[in-house]
Design a protein around this motif. Structure first.
Motif, PDB file in Angstrom:
ATOM      1  N   ARG A 118      10.344  23.051  -4.173  1.00 44.36           N
ATOM      2  CA  ARG A 118      10.753  24.213  -4.969  1.00 44.36           C
ATOM      3  C   ARG A 118      10.764  25.440  -4.058  1.00 44.36           C
ATOM      4  NH1 ARG A 118       7.499  23.642  -8.962  1.00 44.36           N
ATOM      5  NH2 ARG A 118       5.769  24.839  -8.135  1.00 44.36           N
ATOM      6  N   GLY A 119      11.834  26.202  -4.186  1.00 40.61           N
ATOM      7  CA  GLY A 119      11.918  27.476  -3.486  1.00 40.61           C
ATOM      8  C   GLY A 119      12.215  27.370  -2.003  1.00 40.61           C
ATOM      9  N   GLN A 120      12.349  28.537  -1.401  1.00 42.19           N
ATOM     10  CA  GLN A 120      12.637  28.632   0.030  1.00 42.19           C
ATOM     11  C   GLN A 120      11.777  29.741   0.618  1.00 42.19           C
ATOM     12  OE1 GLN A 120      14.774  26.555   1.745  1.00 42.19           O
ATOM     13  NE2 GLN A 120      13.878  27.527   3.527  1.00 42.19           N
ATOM     14  N   PRO A 121      10.838  29.395   1.499  1.00 45.30           N
ATOM     15  CA  PRO A 121       9.988  30.443   2.071  1.00 45.30           C
ATOM     16  C   PRO A 121      10.747  31.355   3.018  1.00 45.30           C
ATOM     17  CG  PRO A 121       9.347  28.266   2.891  1.00 45.30           C
ATOM     18  CD  PRO A 121      10.482  28.074   1.961  1.00 45.30           C
ATOM     19  N   ARG A 122      10.202  32.535   3.226  1.00 50.05           N
ATOM     20  CA  ARG A 122      10.695  33.463   4.242  1.00 50.05           C
ATOM     21  C   ARG A 122       9.999  33.119   5.540  1.00 50.05           C
ATOM     22  NH1 ARG A 122      14.167  38.042   3.079  1.00 50.05           N
ATOM     23  NH2 ARG A 122      13.203  38.788   4.958  1.00 50.05           N
ATOM     24  N   GLU A 123      10.617  33.515   6.654  1.00 48.94           N
ATOM     25  CA  GLU A 123      10.017  33.272   7.960  1.00 48.94           C
ATOM     26  C   GLU A 123       9.858  34.577   8.704  1.00 48.94           C
ATOM     27  OE1 GLU A 123      12.455  30.282   9.867  1.00 48.94           O
ATOM     28  OE2 GLU A 123      11.274  28.689   8.916  1.00 48.94           O
ATOM     29  N   PHE A 124       8.865  34.598   9.582  1.00 50.74           N
ATOM     30  CA  PHE A 124       8.562  35.781  10.380  1.00 50.74           C
ATOM     31  C   PHE A 124       8.014  35.323  11.724  1.00 50.74           C
ATOM     32  CE2 PHE A 124       5.417  38.847  11.918  1.00 50.74           C
ATOM     33  CZ  PHE A 124       6.200  39.980  11.999  1.00 50.74           C
ATOM     34  N   SER A 125       8.407  36.043  12.778  1.00 51.61           N
ATOM     35  CA  SER A 125       7.874  35.742  14.101  1.00 51.61           C
ATOM     36  C   SER A 125       7.514  37.037  14.805  1.00 51.61           C
ATOM     37  CB  SER A 125       8.899  34.971  14.940  1.00 51.61           C
ATOM     38  OG  SER A 125       8.362  34.713  16.211  1.00 51.61           O
ATOM     39  N   LYS A 126       6.263  37.126  15.213  1.00 54.72           N
ATOM     40  CA  LYS A 126       5.796  38.243  16.023  1.00 54.72           C
ATOM     41  C   LYS A 126       5.487  37.770  17.436  1.00 54.72           C
ATOM     42  CE  LYS A 126       2.021  41.412  16.719  1.00 54.72           C
ATOM     43  NZ  LYS A 126       0.589  41.419  16.704  1.00 54.72           N
ATOM     44  N   THR A 127       4.999  36.547  17.537  1.00 54.24           N
ATOM     45  CA  THR A 127       4.595  35.952  18.796  1.00 54.24           C
ATOM     46  C   THR A 127       5.677  34.996  19.266  1.00 54.24           C
ATOM     47  OG1 THR A 127       2.305  36.085  18.039  1.00 54.24           O
ATOM     48  CG2 THR A 127       2.741  34.670  19.929  1.00 54.24           C
ATOM     49  N   MET A 170       0.837  -1.188   0.000  1.00 57.78           N
ATOM     50  CA  MET A 170       0.000   0.000   0.000  1.00 57.78           C
ATOM     51  C   MET A 170       0.881   1.250   0.000  1.00 57.78           C
ATOM     52  SD  MET A 170      -2.841   1.022   2.815  1.00 57.78           S
ATOM     53  CE  MET A 170      -4.255   1.816   2.169  1.00 57.78           C
ATOM     54  N   GLU A 171       0.585   2.185  -0.869  1.00 60.09           N
ATOM     55  CA  GLU A 171       1.361   3.410  -0.961  1.00 60.09           C
ATOM     56  C   GLU A 171       0.944   4.392   0.124  1.00 60.09           C
ATOM     57  OE1 GLU A 171       1.956   5.400  -4.682  1.00 60.09           O
ATOM     58  OE2 GLU A 171       1.714   3.510  -5.765  1.00 60.09           O
ATOM     59  N   SER A 172       1.911   5.173   0.563  1.00 54.72           N
ATOM     60  CA  SER A 172       1.639   6.196   1.556  1.00 54.72           C
ATOM     61  C   SER A 172       1.006   7.415   0.884  1.00 54.72           C
ATOM     62  CB  SER A 172       2.958   6.601   2.228  1.00 54.72           C
ATOM     63  OG  SER A 172       2.734   7.596   3.184  1.00 54.72           O
ATOM     64  N   ARG A 173       0.136   8.058   1.603  1.00 50.70           N
ATOM     65  CA  ARG A 173      -0.538   9.259   1.098  1.00 50.70           C
ATOM     66  C   ARG A 173       0.488  10.368   0.841  1.00 50.70           C
ATOM     67  NH1 ARG A 173      -5.310  12.372   4.468  1.00 50.70           N
ATOM     68  NH2 ARG A 173      -5.582  14.122   3.039  1.00 50.70           N
ATOM     69  N   ILE A 174       0.371  11.024  -0.299  1.00 54.52           N
ATOM     70  CA  ILE A 174       1.210  12.181  -0.610  1.00 54.52           C
ATOM     71  C   ILE A 174       0.291  13.315  -1.041  1.00 54.52           C
ATOM     72  CG2 ILE A 174       2.979  13.163  -2.121  1.00 54.52           C
ATOM     73  CD1 ILE A 174       4.199  10.370  -2.333  1.00 54.52           C
ATOM     74  N   GLU A 175       0.417  14.437  -0.383  1.00 54.63           N
ATOM     75  CA  GLU A 175      -0.309  15.655  -0.745  1.00 54.63           C
ATOM     76  C   GLU A 175       0.709  16.676  -1.232  1.00 54.63           C
ATOM     77  OE1 GLU A 175      -3.511  16.079  -0.913  1.00 54.63           O
ATOM     78  OE2 GLU A 175      -4.224  14.342   0.220  1.00 54.63           O
ATOM     79  N   THR A 176       0.304  17.522  -2.156  1.00 59.20           N
ATOM     80  CA  THR A 176       1.191  18.554  -2.678  1.00 59.20           C
ATOM     81  C   THR A 176       0.558  19.923  -2.469  1.00 59.20           C
ATOM     82  OG1 THR A 176       0.217  18.318  -4.874  1.00 59.20           O
ATOM     83  CG2 THR A 176       2.232  17.050  -4.420  1.00 59.20           C
ATOM     84  N   GLY A 177       1.405  20.932  -2.506  1.00 61.42           N
ATOM     85  CA  GLY A 177       0.916  22.284  -2.362  1.00 61.42           C
ATOM     86  C   GLY A 177       1.884  23.270  -2.982  1.00 61.42           C
ATOM     87  N   ALA A 178       1.376  24.464  -3.257  1.00 66.03           N
ATOM     88  CA  ALA A 178       2.211  25.517  -3.834  1.00 66.03           C
ATOM     89  C   ALA A 178       1.608  26.871  -3.486  1.00 66.03           C
ATOM     90  CB  ALA A 178       2.311  25.363  -5.348  1.00 66.03           C
ATOM     91  N   CYS A 179       2.451  27.870  -3.505  1.00 62.39           N
ATOM     92  CA  CYS A 179       1.973  29.237  -3.278  1.00 62.39           C
ATOM     93  C   CYS A 179       1.280  29.755  -4.541  1.00 62.39           C
ATOM     94  CB  CYS A 179       3.132  30.143  -2.872  1.00 62.39           C
ATOM     95  SG  CYS A 179       4.360  30.381  -4.174  1.00 62.39           S
ATOM     96  N   PHE A 180       0.688  30.916  -4.449  1.00 60.98           N
ATOM     97  CA  PHE A 180      -0.080  31.503  -5.551  1.00 60.98           C
ATOM     98  C   PHE A 180       0.761  31.703  -6.813  1.00 60.98           C
ATOM     99  CE2 PHE A 180      -2.438  35.285  -7.340  1.00 60.98           C
ATOM    100  CZ  PHE A 180      -3.562  34.570  -7.727  1.00 60.98           C
ATOM    101  N   LYS A 192       7.505  36.427  -2.615  1.00 56.52           N
ATOM    102  CA  LYS A 192       7.115  37.000  -3.901  1.00 56.52           C
ATOM    103  C   LYS A 192       5.622  37.323  -3.963  1.00 56.52           C
ATOM    104  CE  LYS A 192      10.831  34.933  -6.524  1.00 56.52           C
ATOM    105  NZ  LYS A 192      11.224  34.015  -7.586  1.00 56.52           N
ATOM    106  N   CYS A 193       4.771  36.385  -3.534  1.00 57.01           N
ATOM    107  CA  CYS A 193       3.324  36.598  -3.656  1.00 57.01           C
ATOM    108  C   CYS A 193       2.613  36.764  -2.314  1.00 57.01           C
ATOM    109  CB  CYS A 193       2.676  35.477  -4.463  1.00 57.01           C
ATOM    110  SG  CYS A 193       2.694  33.864  -3.666  1.00 57.01           S
ATOM    111  N   GLY A 194       3.290  36.464  -1.217  1.00 57.95           N
ATOM    112  CA  GLY A 194       2.709  36.649   0.111  1.00 57.95           C
ATOM    113  C   GLY A 194       1.896  35.487   0.644  1.00 57.95           C
TER     114      GLY A 194
END
Length: 146
Positions: free
Chosen positions: A57-66, A1-11, A76-78
């Motif tokens: 693909r790519g490298q996100p930026r990070e931010f911490s306020k809390t 049985m294959e493991s579940r794979i989900e994908t995602g991308a920014c705008f 690039k797109c927020g």
């Protein structure tokens, strides 16, 4: 049985990732801090272990306020991607808007129910939790006390 794979991308497509296996937690979040960060009345967070998430693909930026919370986004797109909470060891929460197939995720609860916007109505019978929905290390305090 294959493991579940989900994908995602920014705008804009600059950041993409895959999530391997089943998420351990899926939750509506009505927190005002997340509302500001996401730019939406609420989000649904999909919880994965850190080793289940892999950037393709790519490298996100990070931010911490809390204190203890680090959010990632596409510079690039927020697009909001995820957040890590030092009080929740080895957990990463990916926002539902990042997924290619968000319809595959069914929330299990509402977190920060007391902070929900009054214009939003829900007819589900999910648990309504007034604060965090996960057991968090108390040494980091409660993010709502920022």
């Amino acid at each position: 049985m294959e493991s579940r794979i989900e994908t995602g991308a920014c705008f804009c497509g600059a950041i993409a990732a895959e999530m391997q296996g089943d998420p351990f937690w899926i939750c509506f979040d009505h927190d005002d801090d997340c509302r500001r960060a996401i730019g939406s009345p609420l989000t649904i967070w999909i919880g994965y272990r850190l080793d289940q998430f892999r950037l393709t693909r790519g490298q996100p930026r990070e931010f911490s306020k809390t204190r203890g919370i680090v959010r990632s986004f596409c510079e690039k797109c927020g697009t909001s991607i995820a957040y890590r909470d030092e009080g929740l060891n080895d957990e990463l929460y990916v926002t539902i808007g990042f997924f290619d197939h968000p319809e595959r995720f069914r929330p299990q609860a509402h977190a920060y129910w007391r902070l929900r916007l009054p214009c939003l109505e829900f007819s589900d019978d999910l648990p309504r939790i007034d604060t965090y929905s996960r057991r968090r290390d108390p040494a980091f305090g409660n993010p709502v006390d920022r």
